[in-house]
Design an enzyme around this catalytic site. Structure first.
Site, PDB file in Angstrom:
ATOM      1  N   GLY A   1      72.354  31.100  -4.527  1.00 12.14           N
ATOM      2  CA  GLY A   1      71.070  30.593  -5.536  1.00 12.14           C
ATOM      3  C   GLY A   1      70.982  32.084  -6.059  1.00 12.14           C
TER       4      GLY A   1
ATOM      5  N   ASP B   1      83.080  32.513  -2.790  1.00 10.70           N
ATOM      6  CA  ASP B   1      82.102  31.428  -2.298  1.00 10.70           C
ATOM      7  C   ASP B   1      83.005  30.693  -1.812  1.00 10.70           C
ATOM      8  OD1 ASP B   1      80.107  30.016  -1.707  1.00 10.70           O
ATOM      9  OD2 ASP B   1      78.830  30.746  -2.909  1.00 10.70           O
TER      10      ASP B   1
ATOM     11  N   CYS C   1      67.237  31.419   4.531  1.00  7.73           N
ATOM     12  CA  CYS C   1      66.738  30.402   3.022  1.00  7.73           C
ATOM     13  C   CYS C   1      66.844  29.090   3.907  1.00  7.73           C
ATOM     14  CB  CYS C   1      66.686  30.808   1.637  1.00  7.73           C
ATOM     15  SG  CYS C   1      66.258  31.842   1.338  1.00  7.73           S
TER      16      CYS C   1
ATOM     17  N   CYS D   1      67.746  24.128  17.562  1.00  7.07           N
ATOM     18  CA  CYS D   1      67.610  24.830  16.807  1.00  7.07           C
ATOM     19  C   CYS D   1      68.403  24.706  15.243  1.00  7.07           C
ATOM     20  CB  CYS D   1      67.262  26.077  16.474  1.00  7.07           C
ATOM     21  SG  CYS D   1      68.656  27.138  16.926  1.00  7.07           S
TER      22      CYS D   1
END
Length: 408
Positions: free
Chosen positions: A59, A80, A211, A366
């Site tokens: 992002g 990454d 996010c 979750c």
């Protein structure tokens, strides 16, 4: 957090010595920079000489990489360990549909080669950790931290404190963002400020939604990423007043923007070494939840299947994620009780959780298993018997049981 009044009063010396000259093609490409008195020919030559390390190609990393390359930064290294998926494209504008499934760093490198072929881009498809970070940072003038978890942010801050490298730091959450510059060894008489002077320690794992759990508006990434690159340009060229010693707080939904000043914490011990085994995913089970019983996705699926044939009572699934997460993917059937409502709902024996417990043993889930473990501990403390947490959350269920569920 340690906000005070005062702060850096003006520009810092340029971070990078300039290359001897620009080529004719570079002078044409960067002509709009050359017109700016604060940057000009010398500033552009400094950008051309700079080496910048970018943490993350997601992002924040996407706009950071695009604008660093477009500005003419000579060398960019990006790290990454993730691959491009469809859900990234709402905000990670460096990637495209044909890149889905590819490593993000390779997709980013190829896009930057099209945008700025004179910029040297090194793509590192790996996790950043305490073992490799020192070697990776070597030879870089500046770090751009676009990571999306607390463990990596503190790892980057600590490594840069040890190395004396400045960090441009940004975080995003739904419609809000924070932006700052940290530097453990700035030129005198500027005070050194690091992330640990602002926030001494990360919050407990799972206590702050990511996010992927809370959502984020795509335009916020572009706004903050662009501002991060502006800070990099100021540091590299010596133009303007950088954010060192200041924190910008933004809310795009309310269109508010304020700045607070931060100072070094005199009681804080300096960081001199990195802890071994740093896990940048931050998806670790807190020690206070070690005693919470868990069940694997495969075992839960077997229990559900056996209940239909053997006559045993099927577990009842309770989803404690947010509404947005449940809208993306859920295990069906399941009862929905958001984590912040669990404690209150558990006090009503006739409520949704009481009715669920009457039907069968409760299994809480979750995204990754941390929030569900907290909920299971709350329910056990409230008198519910046999409550378990789904180990690895819906991510494990999607991986091991039902790959048709969308990821997020």
């Amino acid at each position: 957090m340690n906000p005070v009044t005062g702060g850096v009063s003006g520009a810092l010396p340029p971070l990078v010595d300039p290359v001897p000259q620009l080529s004719a093609e570079e002078r044409a490409r960067y002509s709009r920079h050359l017109l700016l008195g604060a940057i000009g020919d010398e500033g552009q030559r400094r950008l051309r000489a700079a080496s910048v390390f970018v943490v993350g190609a997601g992002g924040l990393g996407a706009p950071v990489l695009m604008y660093l390359a477009a500005a003419g930064v000579g060398r960019i290294t990006v790290i990454d360990d993730d691959e491009v998926d469809l859900g990234n494209l709402q905000r990670q504008v460096i990637h495209s549909v044909p890149a889905i499934g590819r490593p993000k760093v390779e997709s980013a490198r190829d896009r930057l080669a099209e945008l700025a072929p004179g910029v040297r881009v090194e793509a590192v498809h790996a996790r950043l950790d305490a073992v490799n970070i020192d070697a990776l940072l070597e030879g870089h003038d500046l770090v751009m931290d676009g990571s999306d978890n607390f463990a990596t942010r503190y790892l980057v801050s600590d490594a840069c404190e040890i190395a004396g490298i400045p960090v441009v730091w940004g975080t995003i959450d739904r419609f809000r963002a924070q932006l700052a510059v940290f530097w453990s060894r700035p030129p005198a008489p500027v005070d050194p400020v690091t992330l640990r002077d602002l926030y001494p320690a990360p919050p407990p794992p799972g206590s702050v939604p990511s996010c992927a759990e809370a959502g984020v508006v795509g335009a916020l990434c572009g706004t903050v990423g662009s501002m991060m690159v502006m800070e990099a340009v100021k540091l590299i060229t010596g133009a303007g007043r950088p954010l060192l010693g200041r924190l910008v707080l933004m809310d795009l939904l309310e269109t508010t923007h304020r700045t607070v000043t931060i100072r070094p914490d005199p009681s804080r011990a300096p960081v001199t070494s990195l802890p071994e085994g740093t896990d940048e995913t931050c998806a670790v089970r807190p020690a206070d939840l070690d005693d919470v019983p868990t069940v694997s996705a495969a075992d839960l699926a077997a229990e559900l299947a056996d209940a239909g044939s053997s006559g045993s009572v099927a577990p009842v699934l309770v989803d404690v994620r947010g509404a947005g997460e449940r809208a993306v993917a859920m295990i069906d059937p399941s009862v929905w009780v958001p984590l912040d409502s669990v404690a209150e709902v558990a006090t009503d024996p006739t409520g949704v959780l009481g009715r669920a417990a009457a039907r069968g043993p409760i299994v809480v889930y979750c995204k990754s298993g941390i929030r569900s473990a907290r909920a299971a501990a709350m329910l056990t403390g409230a008198g519910f018997a046999g409550v378990r947490s789904l180990e690895g959350g819906i991510e494990a269920w999607t991986r091991d049981v039902d790959p048709s569920l969308p990821g997020y």
